[in-house]
Design a protein around this motif. Sequence first.
Motif, PDB file in Angstrom:
ATOM      1  N   ALA A   6     -57.596 -33.168  -2.246  1.00 44.47           N
ATOM      2  CA  ALA A   6     -58.926 -33.794  -2.136  1.00 44.47           C
ATOM      3  C   ALA A   6     -59.937 -32.679  -1.945  1.00 44.47           C
ATOM      4  N   ILE A   7     -60.936 -32.667  -2.815  1.00 48.02           N
ATOM      5  CA  ILE A   7     -61.953 -31.619  -2.758  1.00 48.02           C
ATOM      6  C   ILE A   7     -63.267 -32.248  -2.331  1.00 48.02           C
ATOM      7  N   ILE A   8     -63.867 -31.698  -1.292  1.00 47.07           N
ATOM      8  CA  ILE A   8     -65.119 -32.251  -0.789  1.00 47.07           C
ATOM      9  C   ILE A   8     -66.257 -31.365  -1.289  1.00 47.07           C
ATOM     10  N   GLY A   9     -67.015 -31.894  -2.209  1.00 46.57           N
ATOM     11  CA  GLY A   9     -68.124 -31.132  -2.776  1.00 46.57           C
ATOM     12  C   GLY A   9     -67.925 -30.939  -4.262  1.00 46.57           C
ATOM     13  N   SER A  10     -68.992 -31.197  -5.033  1.00 47.56           N
ATOM     14  CA  SER A  10     -68.863 -31.150  -6.487  1.00 47.56           C
ATOM     15  C   SER A  10     -69.741 -30.068  -7.088  1.00 47.56           C
ATOM     16  N   GLY A  11     -70.000 -29.016  -6.325  1.00 46.96           N
ATOM     17  CA  GLY A  11     -70.693 -27.863  -6.901  1.00 46.96           C
ATOM     18  C   GLY A  11     -69.715 -27.007  -7.696  1.00 46.96           C
ATOM     19  N   ILE A  12     -70.147 -25.800  -8.009  1.00 50.19           N
ATOM     20  CA  ILE A  12     -69.326 -24.957  -8.876  1.00 50.19           C
ATOM     21  C   ILE A  12     -67.998 -24.591  -8.204  1.00 50.19           C
ATOM     22  N   ALA A  13     -68.008 -24.357  -6.901  1.00 48.72           N
ATOM     23  CA  ALA A  13     -66.755 -24.031  -6.210  1.00 48.72           C
ATOM     24  C   ALA A  13     -65.791 -25.209  -6.275  1.00 48.72           C
ATOM     25  N   GLY A  14     -66.291 -26.395  -5.961  1.00 52.42           N
ATOM     26  CA  GLY A  14     -65.443 -27.587  -5.954  1.00 52.42           C
ATOM     27  C   GLY A  14     -64.866 -27.884  -7.330  1.00 52.42           C
ATOM     28  N   LEU A  15     -65.712 -27.782  -8.360  1.00 52.54           N
ATOM     29  CA  LEU A  15     -65.230 -28.109  -9.702  1.00 52.54           C
ATOM     30  C   LEU A  15     -64.281 -27.037 -10.230  1.00 52.54           C
ATOM     31  N   SER A  16     -64.517 -25.770  -9.858  1.00 53.74           N
ATOM     32  CA  SER A  16     -63.585 -24.708 -10.269  1.00 53.74           C
ATOM     33  C   SER A  16     -62.219 -24.939  -9.626  1.00 53.74           C
ATOM     34  N   ALA A  17     -62.231 -25.313  -8.351  1.00 50.19           N
ATOM     35  CA  ALA A  17     -60.974 -25.611  -7.653  1.00 50.19           C
ATOM     36  C   ALA A  17     -60.293 -26.818  -8.287  1.00 50.19           C
ATOM     37  N   ALA A  18     -61.108 -27.829  -8.601  1.00 48.43           N
ATOM     38  CA  ALA A  18     -60.554 -29.062  -9.166  1.00 48.43           C
ATOM     39  C   ALA A  18     -59.884 -28.797 -10.517  1.00 48.43           C
ATOM     40  N   LEU A  19     -60.559 -28.010 -11.354  1.00 49.44           N
ATOM     41  CA  LEU A  19     -60.000 -27.744 -12.684  1.00 49.44           C
ATOM     42  C   LEU A  19     -58.690 -26.976 -12.574  1.00 49.44           C
ATOM     43  N   ARG A  20     -58.647 -26.026 -11.646  1.00 49.91           N
ATOM     44  CA  ARG A  20     -57.417 -25.243 -11.493  1.00 49.91           C
ATOM     45  C   ARG A  20     -56.267 -26.124 -10.991  1.00 49.91           C
ATOM     46  N   ALA A  21     -56.553 -26.941  -9.991  1.00 54.87           N
ATOM     47  CA  ALA A  21     -55.503 -27.805  -9.438  1.00 54.87           C
ATOM     48  C   ALA A  21     -55.032 -28.812 -10.494  1.00 54.87           C
ATOM     49  N   LYS A  22     -55.972 -29.270 -11.306  1.00 52.89           N
ATOM     50  CA  LYS A  22     -55.630 -30.225 -12.360  1.00 52.89           C
ATOM     51  C   LYS A  22     -54.782 -29.550 -13.442  1.00 52.89           C
ATOM     52  N   GLU A  23     -55.160 -28.316 -13.794  1.00 54.44           N
ATOM     53  CA  GLU A  23     -54.355 -27.545 -14.769  1.00 54.44           C
ATOM     54  C   GLU A  23     -52.910 -27.433 -14.314  1.00 54.44           C
ATOM     55  N   LEU A  24     -52.732 -27.364 -12.999  1.00 48.53           N
ATOM     56  CA  LEU A  24     -51.387 -27.217 -12.446  1.00 48.53           C
ATOM     57  C   LEU A  24     -50.705 -28.569 -12.256  1.00 48.53           C
ATOM     58  N   GLY A  25     -51.320 -29.602 -12.829  1.00 44.27           N
ATOM     59  CA  GLY A  25     -50.656 -30.903 -12.890  1.00 44.27           C
ATOM     60  C   GLY A  25     -50.784 -31.766 -11.651  1.00 44.27           C
ATOM     61  N   LYS A  26     -51.769 -31.489 -10.811  1.00 42.25           N
ATOM     62  CA  LYS A  26     -51.879 -32.240  -9.564  1.00 42.25           C
ATOM     63  C   LYS A  26     -52.854 -33.406  -9.675  1.00 42.25           C
ATOM     64  N   ASP A  27     -52.662 -34.386  -8.771  1.00 42.07           N
ATOM     65  CA  ASP A  27     -53.610 -35.494  -8.632  1.00 42.07           C
ATOM     66  C   ASP A  27     -54.787 -35.000  -7.812  1.00 42.07           C
ATOM     67  N   VAL A  28     -55.942 -34.891  -8.456  1.00 41.71           N
ATOM     68  CA  VAL A  28     -57.095 -34.289  -7.791  1.00 41.71           C
ATOM     69  C   VAL A  28     -58.220 -35.302  -7.687  1.00 41.71           C
ATOM     70  N   VAL A  29     -58.876 -35.329  -6.550  1.00 44.38           N
ATOM     71  CA  VAL A  29     -60.086 -36.142  -6.430  1.00 44.38           C
ATOM     72  C   VAL A  29     -61.204 -35.266  -5.867  1.00 44.38           C
ATOM     73  N   VAL A  30     -62.383 -35.414  -6.454  1.00 46.59           N
ATOM     74  CA  VAL A  30     -63.558 -34.678  -5.977  1.00 46.59           C
ATOM     75  C   VAL A  30     -64.518 -35.681  -5.343  1.00 46.59           C
ATOM     76  N   VAL A  31     -64.892 -35.415  -4.112  1.00 47.82           N
ATOM     77  CA  VAL A  31     -65.779 -36.318  -3.368  1.00 47.82           C
ATOM     78  C   VAL A  31     -67.167 -35.696  -3.312  1.00 47.82           C
ATOM     79  N   THR A  32     -68.197 -36.492  -3.541  1.00 43.50           N
ATOM     80  CA  THR A  32     -69.563 -35.982  -3.414  1.00 43.50           C
ATOM     81  C   THR A  32     -70.438 -37.001  -2.712  1.00 43.50           C
ATOM     82  N   LYS A  33     -71.405 -36.518  -1.955  1.00 45.22           N
ATOM     83  CA  LYS A  33     -72.279 -37.457  -1.245  1.00 45.22           C
ATOM     84  C   LYS A  33     -73.373 -37.987  -2.158  1.00 45.22           C
ATOM     85  N   LYS A  34     -73.508 -37.378  -3.355  1.00 39.84           N
ATOM     86  CA  LYS A  34     -74.468 -37.913  -4.322  1.00 39.84           C
ATOM     87  C   LYS A  34     -73.682 -38.206  -5.603  1.00 39.84           C
TER      88      LYS A  34
END
Lengths: 529, 233
Positions: A6-34
């Motif tokens: 679970a990634i909290i924040g959808s800025g560049i850091a959060g999305l870079s982390a999300a893409l990497r975790a997803k590339e590695l085949g994981k279930d990823v969710v990105v949470v944003t307050k907006k």
Amino acid sequence: MIYDVAIIGSGIAGLSAALRAKELGKDVVVVTKKYPTQAQSSMAQGGINAALSEEDSVEAHIADTLRSAAGLSDEGVVRYVCESAPEAIAWLDYLGTPFSRKGASIAQRPLGGASAARACYAQDYTGLKILHTLYDNCLKAGVKFMSEKFLLNIIIEDNIAKGVTLLNIRTSQVEQLLSKAVVLASGGYAKIYGAFSTNGYGSYGEGLAAAMRAGAVLSDLEFVQFHPTALAKSSILISEAARGLGAKIVDGKGERFCDELATRDELARAIWAKIEEGQEVYLDMRGLGEELLMRELPQERKLARIYEGVDPLQEPVPIRSAAHYSMGGIDVDIDGKTSIKGLFACGECANAKLHGANRLGGNSLLETVVLGRRTGESATMCHNEVEEKTYERTRIDTDFVRAVFGLPNQIDFMERQEFLHKVLYNNAGIVREELAMKGVLSLIRQHQRELAFMGIRDKSPIYNTELVRFIEYGNILELAEAMVVAALQRNESRGAHYRKDHPEPKEHFKAHSHVWKEDGVLCADFKEV
Amino acid sequence: MRLRIRRYHPHFEPPSIDMEYEISGGGTLLEALEEIKQKRDRTLSFSSMCRSGVCGSCAVRVNGKEELACTYKPKDGDYIEPLSVVGVLRDLIGDFNSSLATLKKAHAYPVQMHSGMSEEDERQIERQSDCILCVSCYSSCPVYETNPSFLGPFALSRAYRYVADSREENKKAHIDAVLQNGIWDCTLCGNCTAVCPQGIDPKNDIVLLQSWAAKFGHLNPNLGNFGSFGLEF
């Protein structure tokens, strides 16, 4: 449902982390307050550093970064990030980022403190275009997003992170999100200076505050970068790239008084000193000419006109220095690991010790991409046992939100908040000293005691933005206290932290300040570099 | 200076009313809304973040036209409403979810890219990639209003941004994704172009997508009905 990451924040850091975790085949969710792209990253203008040209070298990039960091960076991290930079740019290019070009190459421009034209950019929309390109790629990869959910706390059991509690802004309900690894990519805290910050509404550091409440160590919080050139009335940023292109900083008489390409801390102090003398300070962009200004910095003319009523092609623009970036953050290693198992952090909310005491322009976007990806990867290797149940934390936070609706509201928190911002900027900002900061600290603690007499007037559960602001105010108080404590114990001047009563750096302070909470009590210490 | 603001709360009866507020004026609309919230009415709800026109969160309608609150300077008597069509959550806060969901359907992402492009190539997609997803274009779109399955302006402009990207090798995949409820359904009214705060021209991008579609052998199905003017020779 228990997510892998679970990634909290959808800025560049959060999305870079999300893409990497997803590339590695994981279930990823990105949470944003907006919504996903409504992140502070969209405001980054200047560029992203990488030694790409023949006139530049990775070694020079490392040397510049270390010099600016004033002894407080981790050389291993600096080396890793600078060495990874060309590959990071190639990755962004491959994903579709429309970097500005010069001929067939990615164009680069000089930013302050850099020994070469090192910042890759996309007009003055560098952050916006990287962010949106990453978002497009997340859509392609099937990354799941949860919008309009505000981080309340990290769920901790046996000193292991099991997920987070979130305020559903649409309903005011508290929800829990369970995951094997939690990545905080929730942004910095420079907005605790309010109207004296270039940041957007929302950079109040709830990720740091939640991590601190969960027991994580925060480090180097006293290092807040003040950007020299913000518009005088609104604190809206005029990119450093303007100075790279030849804009001059002048006083009321039109005379230059500093080297425009010096590091941000030196410039901010020079401008502060002029304004303290009662003078006005201006950024003179007239020499750039219309063609160059509109091609390289299309936003600036528009913003100067709207917020200052000045056309930068005709007149110098009034400026002041404003809080821009928080070097300090949740203490992490190069893999984004915090002091709590299963809890990771990357981007501005983290302190991986790349920037040390002062950040170079163009290095923070680089950090979000390089360490964002690395943190995303290390989070996938975390296999904590998480049980599907309602955690105690969720119950406590549900009761808390309910209680906020019942608070007496005898003291107006927004008035208090506005006052706090002013006091922080004037006494714990660009120039600091012990007595004034002790005053600030006692004010912050007074506000904390008054919280129970504050509250919200808006009692609706539907999209209650006053409720969100009130919780943000609580976070501001918590972080401002920690920051001022850290600034008080550092009896020296180093990088962005300038003490009038201790104007020189001291060898024994070549150490990272640590703050953390034990049973709700704030503790502080130094840790050697 | 006075502003009239359309308020909305789903639990109230009636759910929607107009309210007037006195503001000091001189600043942006966002500063005015902020002043109202802090000094006059804590329940007024709106969305904002960057104050500088890049985050895309504060679009509203002023006298019927979409504007970013952070870059619009209000005038006496202005009427402020939430974005149209997209659904209202409360007061000036719209529900962006359905508009954002069109991006994936329109394949507004890279399909198969290689690295490297020229200065000239980059200029081809510079404007489209300025998009901030503020949803103003959906609010202004008469087709989206009557057909919620319509992909809509920003999704199509952002799809075109990848078609026009010299690094994209699989342009056909993009075109295939915008044929249904997409490029042929647009009436080319140009409302989206008129309201875009970033000066993007989705109407023109849709026309360009149509000509790309023709290159791949797709004909405008609406024109198809007029084949031979319906006459048998």
